[in-house]
Design an enzyme around this catalytic site. Structure first.
Site, PDB file in Angstrom:
ATOM      1  N   GLU A  57       0.838  -1.211   0.000  1.00 26.58           N
ATOM      2  CA  GLU A  57       0.000   0.000   0.000  1.00 26.58           C
ATOM      3  C   GLU A  57       0.868   1.254   0.000  1.00 26.58           C
ATOM      4  O   GLU A  57       2.076   1.196   0.276  1.00 26.58           O
ATOM      5  CB  GLU A  57      -0.940   0.009   1.209  1.00 26.58           C
ATOM      6  CG  GLU A  57      -0.229   0.037   2.547  1.00 26.58           C
ATOM      7  CD  GLU A  57      -1.100   0.609   3.661  1.00 26.58           C
ATOM      8  OE1 GLU A  57      -1.591   1.734   3.505  1.00 26.58           O
ATOM      9  OE2 GLU A  57      -1.256  -0.064   4.689  1.00 26.58           O
ATOM     10  N   LYS A  77      -3.986  -2.320  15.415  1.00 23.10           N
ATOM     11  CA  LYS A  77      -3.363  -1.446  16.412  1.00 23.10           C
ATOM     12  C   LYS A  77      -4.226  -1.362  17.649  1.00 23.10           C
ATOM     13  O   LYS A  77      -5.449  -1.285  17.556  1.00 23.10           O
ATOM     14  CB  LYS A  77      -3.208  -0.040  15.846  1.00 23.10           C
ATOM     15  CG  LYS A  77      -2.154   0.050  14.801  1.00 23.10           C
ATOM     16  CD  LYS A  77      -2.035   1.468  14.312  1.00 23.10           C
ATOM     17  CE  LYS A  77      -1.831   1.476  12.829  1.00 23.10           C
ATOM     18  NZ  LYS A  77      -3.039   1.232  12.053  1.00 23.10           N
ATOM     19  N   ASP A 112     -17.194   5.197  13.802  1.00 20.46           N
ATOM     20  CA  ASP A 112     -15.961   5.123  13.022  1.00 20.46           C
ATOM     21  C   ASP A 112     -15.473   3.679  12.913  1.00 20.46           C
ATOM     22  O   ASP A 112     -14.867   3.134  13.829  1.00 20.46           O
ATOM     23  CB  ASP A 112     -14.878   6.014  13.660  1.00 20.46           C
ATOM     24  CG  ASP A 112     -13.658   6.181  12.766  1.00 20.46           C
ATOM     25  OD1 ASP A 112     -13.579   5.506  11.726  1.00 20.46           O
ATOM     26  OD2 ASP A 112     -12.785   6.997  13.111  1.00 20.46           O
ATOM     27  N   VAL A 162      -5.436   0.144   3.016  1.00 17.88           N
ATOM     28  CA  VAL A 162      -5.607  -1.308   2.885  1.00 17.88           C
ATOM     29  C   VAL A 162      -6.807  -1.610   1.980  1.00 17.88           C
ATOM     30  O   VAL A 162      -6.717  -2.426   1.054  1.00 17.88           O
ATOM     31  CB  VAL A 162      -5.769  -1.967   4.272  1.00 17.88           C
ATOM     32  CG1 VAL A 162      -6.242  -3.412   4.146  1.00 17.88           C
ATOM     33  CG2 VAL A 162      -4.449  -1.909   5.032  1.00 17.88           C
ATOM     34  N   ASP A 169     -11.619  -0.835   5.702  1.00 16.49           N
ATOM     35  CA  ASP A 169     -10.757  -2.023   5.521  1.00 16.49           C
ATOM     36  C   ASP A 169     -11.522  -3.302   5.880  1.00 16.49           C
ATOM     37  O   ASP A 169     -11.301  -4.354   5.272  1.00 16.49           O
ATOM     38  CB  ASP A 169      -9.517  -1.953   6.418  1.00 16.49           C
ATOM     39  CG  ASP A 169      -8.545  -0.844   6.025  1.00 16.49           C
ATOM     40  OD1 ASP A 169      -8.756  -0.195   4.986  1.00 16.49           O
ATOM     41  OD2 ASP A 169      -7.574  -0.628   6.787  1.00 16.49           O
TER      42      ASP A 169
HETATM   43  N1  PSU Z   1      -1.217   1.423   9.765  1.00 13.48           N
HETATM   44  C1  PSU Z   1      -0.097   2.175   9.835  1.00 13.48           C
HETATM   45  N2  PSU Z   1      -0.021   3.291   9.106  1.00 13.48           N
HETATM   46  C2  PSU Z   1      -1.038   3.666   8.279  1.00 13.48           C
HETATM   47  C3  PSU Z   1      -2.217   2.852   8.196  1.00 13.48           C
HETATM   48  C4  PSU Z   1      -2.265   1.743   8.956  1.00 13.48           C
HETATM   49  O1  PSU Z   1       0.821   1.869  10.593  1.00 13.48           O
HETATM   50  O2  PSU Z   1      -0.918   4.679   7.621  1.00 13.48           O
HETATM   51  C5  PSU Z   1      -3.291   3.226   7.229  1.00 13.48           C
HETATM   52  C6  PSU Z   1      -3.604   2.024   6.331  1.00 13.48           C
HETATM   53  O3  PSU Z   1      -3.567   2.467   4.997  1.00 13.48           O
HETATM   54  C7  PSU Z   1      -5.015   1.637   6.728  1.00 13.48           C
HETATM   55  C8  PSU Z   1      -5.572   2.993   7.085  1.00 13.48           C
HETATM   56  O4  PSU Z   1      -5.720   1.002   5.695  1.00 13.48           O
HETATM   57  O5  PSU Z   1      -4.520   3.585   7.830  1.00 13.48           O
HETATM   58  C9  PSU Z   1      -6.855   2.908   7.872  1.00 13.48           C
HETATM   59  O6  PSU Z   1      -7.421   4.180   7.912  1.00 13.48           O
HETATM   60  P1  PSU Z   1      -8.989   4.363   8.292  1.00 13.48           P
HETATM   61  O7  PSU Z   1      -9.076   3.938   9.723  1.00 13.48           O
HETATM   62  O8  PSU Z   1      -9.253   5.807   8.085  1.00 13.48           O
HETATM   63  O9  PSU Z   1      -9.757   3.465   7.359  1.00 13.48           O
HETATM   64 MN    MN Z   2     -12.303   5.852  10.006  1.00 11.44          MN
END
Ligand code: PSU
Ligand code: MN
Length: 305
Positions: free
Chosen positions: A29, A163, A142, A110, A146
Site C-alpha cells: 500500500e 493497532k 468510526d 488497505v 478495511d
Molecule cells: N497502519 C499504519 N499506518 C497507516 C495505516 C495503517 O501503521 O498509515 C493506514 C492504512 O492504509 C489503513 C488505514 O488502511 O490507515 C486505515 O485508515 P482508516 O481507519 O481511516 O480506514
Molecule cells: Mn475511520
C-alpha cells in the site's frame, strides 16, 4: 486482469514481466508511505521493504493512484515523489474512483489497495496494520472500510494485527460477521501491531506459509469469499510491550479528542502523536513489523504460483 480495467491499470515493467512469467508478486500500500511515516524514513522503509520481498524471490508492487490511473509497481523516482509529496489524498474505497476521475494524486489504504490488487490479479498484500473499529465507535460510528473490503475482496492481507488504538475485540467481531478468517502466524494469540500480545486468542493459528497457501487455494474455490487476514507478530527485539504501549495510546487518543480530530484524519493523527510520545521508537517498531510482514507475504505468494 479483468479486461474492462485494462486502460485504468498501469503495471511497471518488472511487475508485468513477473505476472506473465508466473512469478510471485506482493502488493504494497502507499498510505503507509504518505500518511503513516514521516519523510525520509517513509521512502527508506519503502525501499527496504521492496528489497526484503526481492530477497525472498518475489517482486514488489507498490500501488498508488496517479494521473487517473491505478499504478501497480512504482520505480524509485516515483516512490521518492510519493514520499515527498505534501498533499496526497488518502484513498479508501470511497475515494478511489474520485481520485481516478479527477486525476489527483492518491495513496491507497488497505481497502483501496485490496481493490486494486484484485483487479490487477495479485493475491497477496503486505502492510503494517489494518484499520478497524475505533474505540468509542458506538458514538462515532468510526469503522474502517478495511473491514468491509476484507469481507468482499479475495486478497490475503499480511499485517501485524490491529493497532491497540482500535477496539480490537469489536474489530474481531466485525471480521467474523463479514466472514473473514483471522490467522495468527506462529502463535495462538492475536498480535497488536507494536506489541506481540493483545490478551486475545486469535480465531485461528497457522505455522507455515504452505498452510496459509492451502487455505487461500481453498478460499479460491468459493468465488464469493472475500479476503483472509494474517496477523504476524512483530519480532521480539523490536516490540513495545502491551502495558507500556497502552499508556502512549491513551495519551494520544486524549489529544485527538481534545483537538476534535475526526474521520479519516484520526489514524494519521494518532500515529503521529504516538511517534512523539515514544521519541521515535514506535516508528522503528513499525518499520520492523512491516519488513517482517513483507518477507512472510513473499513466502505465501510463492505458495500460490
Ligand atoms: N497502519 C499504519 N499506518 C497507516 C495505516 C495503517 O501503521 O498509515 C493506514 C492504512 O492504509 C489503513 C488505514 O488502511 O490507515 C486505515 O485508515 P482508516 O481507519 O481511516 O480506514
Ligand atoms: Mn475511520
Amino acid at each position: 486482469m479483468a479486461e474492462a480495467y485494462r486502460d485504468l491499470i498501469v503495471f511497471n515493467g518488472e511487475v508485468d514481466d513477473a505476472l506473465s512469467r508466473g512469478k510471485p508478486v506482493v502488493a504494497l500500500e502507499s498510505t503507509i508511505i504518505t500518511h503513516g511515516m514521516p519523510f525520509p524514513k517513509n521512502v527508506e522503509t519503502a525501499r527496504r521493504v521492496e528489497a526484503d520481498i526481492r530477497a525472498e524471490g518475489a517482486i514488489p508492487a507498490t500501488i498508488a493512484l496517479m494521473d487517473g490511473k491505478i499504478r501497480v509497481g512504482l520505480d524509485d523516482a516515483e516512490l521518492d515523489r510519493l514520499a515527498r509529496a505534501e498533499s496526497v489524498m488518502k484513498c479508501s474505497r470511497a475515494d478511489l474512483t474520485f481520485a481516478l476521475s479527477t486525476g489527483c494524486f492518491g495513496a491507497t489504504t488497505v481497502a483501496a489497495t485490496m481493490m486494486a490488487a484484485h483487479l490487477a490479479g495479485l493475491k497477496v498484500f503486505a502492510t503494517g496494520g489494518i484499520g478497524g473499529v475505533h474505540k468509542g465507535a458506538e458514538q462515532s460510528f468510526d469503522v474502517s472500510a478495511d473491514l468491509d473490503e476484507l469481507g468482499r475482496t479475495p486478497v490475503c492481507v499480511v499485517s501485524a494485527g490491529a493497532k491497540a488504538l482500535l477496539d480490537i475485540p469489536k474489530t474481531l467481531e466485525v471480521l467474523e460477521t463479514r466472514g473473514v478468517p483471522v490467522i495468527a502466524f506462529g502463535t495462538e494469540e492475536l498480535p497488536a501491531f507494536w506489541s506481540r500480545a493483545s490478551g486475545l486468542k486469535a480465531p485461528y493459528s497457522l505455522n507455515s506459509p504452505a498452510e496459509i497457501g492451502a487455505l487461500l487455494k481453498m478460499r479460491d474455490r468459493f468465488p464469493d469469499h472475500g479476503g483472509v487476514l494474517v496477523a504476524n507478530p512483530v519480532p521480539e527485539d523490536a516490540e513495545i510491550p502491551q502495558e507500556e504501549m497502552a499508556r502512549y495510546i491513551d495519551t494520544a487518543l486524549g489529544q485527538a479528542e481534545k483537538n476534535g480530530v475526526r474521520g479519516k484524519e484520526v489514524t494519521p493523527y494518532v500515529l503521529g502523536a504516538i511517534l512523539d510520545l515514544t521519541n521515535g521508537r514506535s516508528l522503528e517498531t513499525n518499520i520492523a513489523l512491516v519488513r517482517n510482514n513483507a518477507r512472510l507475504a513473499a513466502r505465501i505468494a510463492a505458495e500460490l504460483v
